[in-house]
Design an enzyme around this catalytic site. Structure first.
Site, short mmCIF file in Angstrom:
data_model
loop_
_atom_site.label_atom_id
_atom_site.label_comp_id
_atom_site.label_asym_id
_atom_site.label_seq_id
_atom_site.Cartn_x
_atom_site.Cartn_y
_atom_site.Cartn_z
CE LYS A 116 -50.75 -13.63 62.76
NZ LYS A 116 -49.34 -13.39 62.90
NE ARG A 295 -43.11 -8.56 66.15
CZ ARG A 295 -43.29 -9.07 67.35
NH1 ARG A 295 -42.29 -9.08 68.23
NH2 ARG A 295 -44.44 -9.60 67.72
#
Lengths: 501, 166
Positions: A116, A295
């Site tokens: 992150k 994804r």
């Protein structure tokens, strides 16, 4: 060349990917654990390989077993779906090393976005604003996080550095709530990702969660397919998504600006394949980069319905090294689509997961209805995996038509054997604030409860319950009478006498 | 057979006259009632209106799920009512023990209560991890925690007794 694809996943998403492969004439390989021998994806695939015990970490998370199945089956590519190994850069690298095409982004892009802190830095470098927070790379201890909390500002979110999908995430409104939030997030992150590292992020009041679907080919062309509205969340788990967002609405300038930002983030990390850039949008329509999911998303079907683009087929096309099938100017959003996630959870009992065997499954059909499911009548829902059973997606020319169609389709769906979130969605669709599109990410947690409105038809419910009680009472009475008649008094006396001879 | 049925604070006098006729608070209705393919799913035709509902019986009473609404319904026949009047059914719900059982197999994450601890309705009793989620099991009523059978880190089967509330 891609002629045979191994799908390293299960449930509805494995079935969704199988469909795309079969439409393209590509052979398919399923993998399954002990609990999934009779799962739908195993039945539908051309080949199926056993990969281990039911617990995900012993099967669907075992890269070595999946690569072994790929080698044995002769697959030349792997589609990871979502969850499990889909956002693991080491798995993507291992596929490449084994000579298999990984249907997803390059490992470098996964690892940047999976971290992150690096993701936030990349977004900032690309000129995309980020939400204030601590540096996830710093691996701060609980004490250091508590010390840093004042600078971040309350309310804030505790998030897992390795996180995604709302797991390992907790909110804290004040310094006092922070230790408990840290402890809960830590254990959940450790269980879900094997990494308990946490960081803090400011919680924007009245923010909306809006994300942009992007597609990028290996030549560096990046396009966006418009936004999805994902603010309907319960404890950071999305339950309903729609495209387009009712907040963005007709504001085409905002849509294109958001899309362009998403494409910039993707380009900055050398992205290829399908991905999603998540933003928070505050009351004044300011955008903040949240994260990028490297994804296929659970909610990809709403984008497919409004753009007419089959995202999974597009993923395979990109993995084959071909150019994107469309230019940005050829992407158009028409109409409106809504997706309801139907989980095996009891909305009337704190969304507690429900397990058991599905006894009846009658799918809704008719105009504008799509069902992506991984379950069928006779299938047993086990406690090992995510509670998402099936997704109901409805399309309409307008948001109003899509809503009414969804309401109709939810009523048509007969899924019996486990408790599901179908009644929750029915109540949500009846709520005026939802209908008006006036909701933020806090809506479900603060302003909506499934049992809020008084039910509309208590008399019918009373009659139904009485008739069932009566019917069952009659049955028991009948059984008792039957038993009494079964042995005559004479026989009984005879037996009694023999016993005492 | 006569029944007194209550739901959401409303009480109805319902009499089953025959398989095809009922009286609700003095009003006569034609009914056709069937279970759908031996499931807890029922179809009711009431004076031409078609209604379908899931109906199950649990500790709280009859649970009716009809068009997305859930109703908890209590149904008493004449015999039960007489018993209640005579004081035979005085053992009310609050006096009975509540046994917290695992609603699904899972891993006990924490048990934030101690033996003998008084709790209020809605207080957290236990956190159970299943389907990758931490599920908070809360007290359905006020009471005292007793017989804690589960501890953090323990795997439990479905329906396993976790603790009792008296």
């Amino acid at each position: 060349m891609i002629n045979k694809i191994l799908i390293a996943n299960r449930g509805e998403i494995a079935v969704r990917i199988l469909r795309a492969c079969h439409e393209l004439g590509i052979a398919t390989v399923a993998v399954y654990s002990d609990a999934d021998r009779n799962a739908m994806h195993v039945h539908r695939a051309d080949q199926a390989y056993y990969i281990g015990p039911s617990a995900a970490r012993e099967s669907y998370l075992r890269a070595d077993k999946i690569l072994d199945a790929a080698r044995k089956s002769g697959a030349d590519a792997i589609h990871p779906g979502y969850g499990f190994l889909s956002e693991r850069a080491d798995f993507a690298s291992a596929c490449a090393a084994a000579g298999l095409a990984f249907i997803g982004p390059p490992p470098g892009a996964i690892s940047v976005m999976g971290d992150k802190a690096r993701a936030r830095a990349a977004a900032l470098a690309a000129g995309v604003p980020i939400v204030p927070g601590t540096d996830a790379r710093a691996h701060l201890s609980d004490a250091e996080l508590i010390a840093a909390a004042a600078d971040v500002g309350f309310p804030l979110l505790v998030k897992a550095a390795a996180g995604g999908g709302g797991k390992g995430m907790r909110s804290a409104a004040s310094q006092a709530e922070l230790p408990a939030a840290l402890a809960a997030a830590h254990s959940e992150a450790l269980a879900a990702f094997g990494d308990g590292t946490l960081y803090l992020e400011r919680l924007l009041p009245n923010a909306r969660h809006i994300e942009v679907q992007i597609l990028a080919d290996m030549e560096g062309n990046v396009i966006h397919l418009g936004e999805r509205e994902c603010s309907i969340q319960r404890r950071h788990q999305k339950l309903l998504e729609e495209a387009p967002s009712p907040f963005v609405g007709d504001d085409e300038e905002l849509r294109q600006r958001m899309g362009a930002l998403a494409c910039k983030v993707a380009s900055a990390v050398g992205y290829a394949n399908a991905g999603t850039v998540e933003f928070l949008m505050d009351e004044d329509r300011n955008l903040f980069f949240l994260e990028m999911n490297t994804r296929l998303q659970v909610e990809h079907p709403v984008t497919e319905l409004v753009t007419g683009i089959d995202i999974v087929k597009e993923q395979i096309r990109i993995a084959r090294g071909r150019k994107l099938s469309r230019k940005q100017s050829e992407v158009r959003m028409t109409g409106h689509a809504i997706e309801c996630r139907i989980n095996s959870e009891d909305p009337y009992n704190g969304f507690l997961p429900s397990i058991g065997t599905i006894t009846t499954s009658i799918l809704p059909t008719g105009p504008g209805v799509r069902v992506d499911t991984g379950v069928y009548a006779g299938y047993t829902v086990s406690p090992y995996y995510d509670s998402l059973l099936t997704k109901l997606i409805c399309y309409g020319e307008s948001r109003g038509e899509a809503l009414l169609r969804m309401r109709r389709a939810l009523e048509d769906y007969r899924l019996i054997g486990v408790k599901t979130t179908i009644p929750f969605h029915q109540k949500l669709l009846d709520s005026h604030r939802f209908m008006a599109g006036k909701f933020t990410t806090r809506f479900l947690d603060e302003d909506f409860h499934v049992a809020d409105k008084p039910p509309t038809n208590p008399r019918i419910a009373a009659i139904l319950a009485t008739l069932v009680a009566h019917q069952q009472g009659q049955q028991t009475a009948h059984i008792q009478q039957h038993n009494v008649r079964d042995t005559s008094n004479w026989k009984w006396v005879g037996r009694w006498e023999r016993m005492h001879r | 057979m006569k029944y007194t049925t209550s739901v959401n604070g409303n009480t109805y006098q319902i009499e089953i006259n025959s398989a095809h006729q009922i009286t609700v608070d003095g009003e006569i209705f034609a009914v056709d009632f069937e279970s759908v393919s031996h499931q807890p799913l029922y179809s009711l035709l009431l004076d031409g209106g078609s209604h379908e509902a899931y109906i199950e019986y649990d500790a709280e009473g009859w649970q009716v799920l009809h068009r997305g609404d859930r109703y908890t319904v209590s149904v008493a026949d004449e015999r039960m009512q007489r018993l209640a009047q005579l004081g035979g059914l005085q053992a009310d719900a609050a006096g009975r023990e509540f046994l917290l059982k695992a609603p699904m197999p899972g891993l006990v994450v924490s048990v934030p209560v101690a033996d003998g601890q008084p709790v209020e309705k809605g207080d957290l009793l236990l956190v159970l991890e299943s389907m990758k989620m931490q599920n908070e099991l809360r007290a359905p009523r006020a009471g005292t925690v007793q017989r804690i059978r589960a501890q953090a880190g323990q795997s439990v089967e479905q329906h396993a007794l976790l603790l009792a509330l008296v």
